[in-house]
Design a protein around this motif. Sequence first.
Motif, PDB file in Angstrom:
ATOM      1  N   ALA A  57       0.628  -1.212   0.085  1.00 48.74           N
ATOM      2  CA  ALA A  57      -0.072   0.040  -0.117  1.00 48.74           C
ATOM      3  C   ALA A  57       0.841   1.245  -0.016  1.00 48.74           C
ATOM      4  O   ALA A  57       0.733   2.043  -0.874  1.00 48.74           O
ATOM      5  CB  ALA A  57      -0.942   0.036   1.335  1.00 48.74           C
ATOM      6  N   VAL A  58       1.909   1.245   0.781  1.00 41.33           N
ATOM      7  CA  VAL A  58       2.734   2.561   0.652  1.00 41.33           C
ATOM      8  C   VAL A  58       3.640   2.590  -0.466  1.00 41.33           C
ATOM      9  O   VAL A  58       3.712   3.759  -1.175  1.00 41.33           O
ATOM     10  CB  VAL A  58       3.892   2.326   2.013  1.00 41.33           C
ATOM     11  CG1 VAL A  58       4.811   3.412   2.025  1.00 41.33           C
ATOM     12  CG2 VAL A  58       3.150   2.496   3.514  1.00 41.33           C
ATOM     13  N   LYS A  59       3.892   1.409  -0.936  1.00 41.52           N
ATOM     14  CA  LYS A  59       4.583   1.600  -2.469  1.00 41.52           C
ATOM     15  C   LYS A  59       3.800   2.116  -3.530  1.00 41.52           C
ATOM     16  O   LYS A  59       4.244   2.869  -4.135  1.00 41.52           O
ATOM     17  CB  LYS A  59       5.097   0.136  -2.760  1.00 41.52           C
ATOM     18  CG  LYS A  59       6.501  -0.527  -2.130  1.00 41.52           C
ATOM     19  CD  LYS A  59       6.721  -1.622  -2.518  1.00 41.52           C
ATOM     20  CE  LYS A  59       8.215  -2.215  -1.647  1.00 41.52           C
ATOM     21  NZ  LYS A  59       8.471  -3.614  -2.147  1.00 41.52           N
ATOM     22  N   THR A  60       2.568   1.573  -3.383  1.00 38.03           N
ATOM     23  CA  THR A  60       1.713   2.161  -4.637  1.00 38.03           C
ATOM     24  C   THR A  60       1.542   3.728  -4.201  1.00 38.03           C
ATOM     25  O   THR A  60       1.335   4.270  -5.288  1.00 38.03           O
ATOM     26  CB  THR A  60       0.243   1.344  -4.374  1.00 38.03           C
ATOM     27  OG1 THR A  60       0.600  -0.004  -4.544  1.00 38.03           O
ATOM     28  CG2 THR A  60      -0.765   1.755  -5.432  1.00 38.03           C
ATOM     29  N   ARG A  61       1.084   4.074  -3.234  1.00 34.76           N
ATOM     30  CA  ARG A  61       0.990   5.616  -2.787  1.00 34.76           C
ATOM     31  C   ARG A  61       2.246   6.254  -3.137  1.00 34.76           C
ATOM     32  O   ARG A  61       2.365   7.351  -3.770  1.00 34.76           O
ATOM     33  CB  ARG A  61       0.506   5.840  -1.238  1.00 34.76           C
ATOM     34  CG  ARG A  61      -0.780   5.330  -1.058  1.00 34.76           C
ATOM     35  CD  ARG A  61      -1.148   5.646   0.298  1.00 34.76           C
ATOM     36  NE  ARG A  61      -1.365   7.066   0.230  1.00 34.76           N
ATOM     37  CZ  ARG A  61      -1.410   8.043   1.529  1.00 34.76           C
ATOM     38  NH1 ARG A  61      -1.167   7.465   2.440  1.00 34.76           N
ATOM     39  NH2 ARG A  61      -1.776   9.304   1.339  1.00 34.76           N
ATOM     40  N   LEU A  62       3.403   5.727  -3.001  1.00 29.42           N
ATOM     41  CA  LEU A  62       4.589   6.391  -3.376  1.00 29.42           C
ATOM     42  C   LEU A  62       4.682   6.647  -5.029  1.00 29.42           C
ATOM     43  O   LEU A  62       5.223   7.681  -5.297  1.00 29.42           O
ATOM     44  CB  LEU A  62       5.711   5.948  -2.720  1.00 29.42           C
ATOM     45  CG  LEU A  62       6.249   6.005  -1.369  1.00 29.42           C
ATOM     46  CD1 LEU A  62       7.034   5.037  -0.696  1.00 29.42           C
ATOM     47  CD2 LEU A  62       6.632   7.573  -0.774  1.00 29.42           C
ATOM     48  N   LEU A  63       4.460   5.577  -5.786  1.00 33.27           N
ATOM     49  CA  LEU A  63       4.502   5.580  -6.919  1.00 33.27           C
ATOM     50  C   LEU A  63       3.843   6.541  -7.709  1.00 33.27           C
ATOM     51  O   LEU A  63       4.137   6.994  -8.777  1.00 33.27           O
ATOM     52  CB  LEU A  63       4.477   3.836  -7.783  1.00 33.27           C
ATOM     53  CG  LEU A  63       5.480   2.990  -7.275  1.00 33.27           C
ATOM     54  CD1 LEU A  63       4.878   1.752  -7.830  1.00 33.27           C
ATOM     55  CD2 LEU A  63       6.806   3.551  -8.071  1.00 33.27           C
ATOM     56  N   GLY A  64       2.761   7.043  -7.132  1.00 33.84           N
ATOM     57  CA  GLY A  64       1.581   7.846  -7.680  1.00 33.84           C
ATOM     58  C   GLY A  64       1.838   9.203  -6.926  1.00 33.84           C
ATOM     59  O   GLY A  64       1.074  10.166  -7.194  1.00 33.84           O
ATOM     60  N   ALA A  65       2.687   9.608  -6.348  1.00 38.90           N
ATOM     61  CA  ALA A  65       2.814  10.825  -5.681  1.00 38.90           C
ATOM     62  C   ALA A  65       3.681  11.716  -6.388  1.00 38.90           C
ATOM     63  O   ALA A  65       4.565  11.473  -7.346  1.00 38.90           O
ATOM     64  CB  ALA A  65       3.723  10.584  -4.099  1.00 38.90           C
ATOM     65  N   ASN A  66       3.579  12.984  -5.963  1.00 36.31           N
ATOM     66  CA  ASN A  66       4.413  13.885  -6.820  1.00 36.31           C
ATOM     67  C   ASN A  66       5.451  14.365  -5.830  1.00 36.31           C
ATOM     68  O   ASN A  66       5.253  14.654  -4.406  1.00 36.31           O
ATOM     69  CB  ASN A  66       3.351  15.376  -7.229  1.00 36.31           C
ATOM     70  CG  ASN A  66       2.714  15.069  -8.274  1.00 36.31           C
ATOM     71  OD1 ASN A  66       2.895  14.365  -9.187  1.00 36.31           O
ATOM     72  ND2 ASN A  66       1.206  15.563  -7.945  1.00 36.31           N
ATOM     73  N   GLY A  67       6.724  14.597  -6.240  1.00 36.66           N
ATOM     74  CA  GLY A  67       7.646  15.297  -5.334  1.00 36.66           C
ATOM     75  C   GLY A  67       8.667  14.157  -4.685  1.00 36.66           C
ATOM     76  O   GLY A  67       9.706  14.503  -4.062  1.00 36.66           O
ATOM     77  N   VAL A  68       8.500  12.961  -5.090  1.00 37.18           N
ATOM     78  CA  VAL A  68       9.201  11.897  -4.567  1.00 37.18           C
ATOM     79  C   VAL A  68       8.847  10.511  -5.619  1.00 37.18           C
ATOM     80  O   VAL A  68       7.892  10.291  -6.080  1.00 37.18           O
ATOM     81  CB  VAL A  68       8.986  11.445  -3.275  1.00 37.18           C
ATOM     82  CG1 VAL A  68       7.533  10.929  -3.051  1.00 37.18           C
ATOM     83  CG2 VAL A  68      10.092  10.618  -2.801  1.00 37.18           C
ATOM     84  N   SER A  69       9.978   9.946  -5.916  1.00 38.59           N
ATOM     85  CA  SER A  69       9.800   8.735  -6.827  1.00 38.59           C
ATOM     86  C   SER A  69       9.984   7.532  -6.037  1.00 38.59           C
ATOM     87  O   SER A  69      10.783   7.202  -5.126  1.00 38.59           O
ATOM     88  CB  SER A  69      10.987   8.817  -7.613  1.00 38.59           C
ATOM     89  OG  SER A  69      11.018   7.325  -8.605  1.00 38.59           O
ATOM     90  N   GLY A  70       8.683   6.598  -5.895  1.00 39.01           N
ATOM     91  CA  GLY A  70       8.776   5.566  -5.251  1.00 39.01           C
ATOM     92  C   GLY A  70       9.836   4.571  -5.647  1.00 39.01           C
ATOM     93  O   GLY A  70      10.156   3.564  -4.721  1.00 39.01           O
ATOM     94  N   ASN A  71      10.379   4.575  -6.839  1.00 41.59           N
ATOM     95  CA  ASN A  71      11.300   3.794  -7.090  1.00 41.59           C
ATOM     96  C   ASN A  71      12.776   4.007  -6.775  1.00 41.59           C
ATOM     97  O   ASN A  71      13.727   3.173  -6.663  1.00 41.59           O
ATOM     98  CB  ASN A  71      11.375   3.757  -8.664  1.00 41.59           C
ATOM     99  CG  ASN A  71      10.236   3.237  -9.454  1.00 41.59           C
ATOM    100  OD1 ASN A  71       9.733   2.167  -9.081  1.00 41.59           O
ATOM    101  ND2 ASN A  71       9.802   3.851 -10.423  1.00 41.59           N
ATOM    102  N   GLN A  72      12.811   4.996  -5.845  1.00 43.60           N
ATOM    103  CA  GLN A  72      13.953   5.497  -5.055  1.00 43.60           C
ATOM    104  C   GLN A  72      14.213   5.030  -3.588  1.00 43.60           C
ATOM    105  O   GLN A  72      14.913   5.447  -2.942  1.00 43.60           O
ATOM    106  CB  GLN A  72      14.292   6.960  -5.487  1.00 43.60           C
ATOM    107  CG  GLN A  72      14.865   7.150  -6.734  1.00 43.60           C
ATOM    108  CD  GLN A  72      14.668   8.720  -7.201  1.00 43.60           C
ATOM    109  OE1 GLN A  72      14.332   9.382  -6.640  1.00 43.60           O
ATOM    110  NE2 GLN A  72      15.273   9.058  -8.443  1.00 43.60           N
ATOM    111  N   LEU A  73      13.171   4.368  -3.294  1.00 44.42           N
ATOM    112  CA  LEU A  73      12.857   3.922  -1.935  1.00 44.42           C
ATOM    113  C   LEU A  73      12.755   2.594  -1.674  1.00 44.42           C
ATOM    114  O   LEU A  73      12.139   1.829  -2.666  1.00 44.42           O
ATOM    115  CB  LEU A  73      11.595   4.751  -1.434  1.00 44.42           C
ATOM    116  CG  LEU A  73      11.739   6.145  -0.822  1.00 44.42           C
ATOM    117  CD1 LEU A  73      10.178   6.725  -1.003  1.00 44.42           C
ATOM    118  CD2 LEU A  73      12.367   6.334   0.283  1.00 44.42           C
TER     119      LEU A  73
END
Length: 210
Positions: free
Chosen positions: A129-145
């Motif tokens: 769930a956290v990964k999905t929200r990060l991938l759809g976020a602005n200002g941060v890339s979920g692929n870098q976490l």
Amino acid sequence: MKFKTILTAALLAVSLPGCIPLVATGAAVGVTSTIDRRSYGTQIEDSTIETRLSNQISANLIGAARASVTSYNRIVLLTGQVPNEDSKTRAGQLISAIQNPVRGVHNEIVVGPNVSVATQTSDTYLTSAVKTRLLGANGVSGNQLKVVTENSVVYLMGILTQSEANIASNIAATTSGVVRVVMLAEIISPAQAKQLDAPQQNAQPTQQQP
């Protein structure tokens, strides 16, 4: 629900070299076009550290111990549960036996009974769930976490600017079911982030025609 966010950040003193991007997610490692701020060699080292240290823990911490290993940029996170303080200390000491250049350790292992299968299943869901929200976020890339969840506590690892770390922390903390967020990212300047995020195509070796 009131969330408590713990920020543990170390300044990345030098810029990291560019590389062929590759993403490591748990046990799976594959080549992707997504940019990773770690060098290619470091990503391989992280995978090796996780495998070797996990094997050492399995071989040395028998009985009720349940511990997991996550490595990002050669910084190791230990999570899980062990029956006593000696086992927790031993898990951290086993790093010296893997013959890999570990830069730091966050020993978040808890002394106590193992969490239930239901809790483990919930942790897997929260990570997703956290990964999905990060991938759809602005200002941060979920692929870098890298996201790790243990007993509803979310740990975030990566190489981020302070702004990116703040956004990621807020996203994790406001995800339903998360009770605490621990930020373990290395903090870099926006200029360093821009350099690391530059397209990597030109860094790949070219083949000379015969």
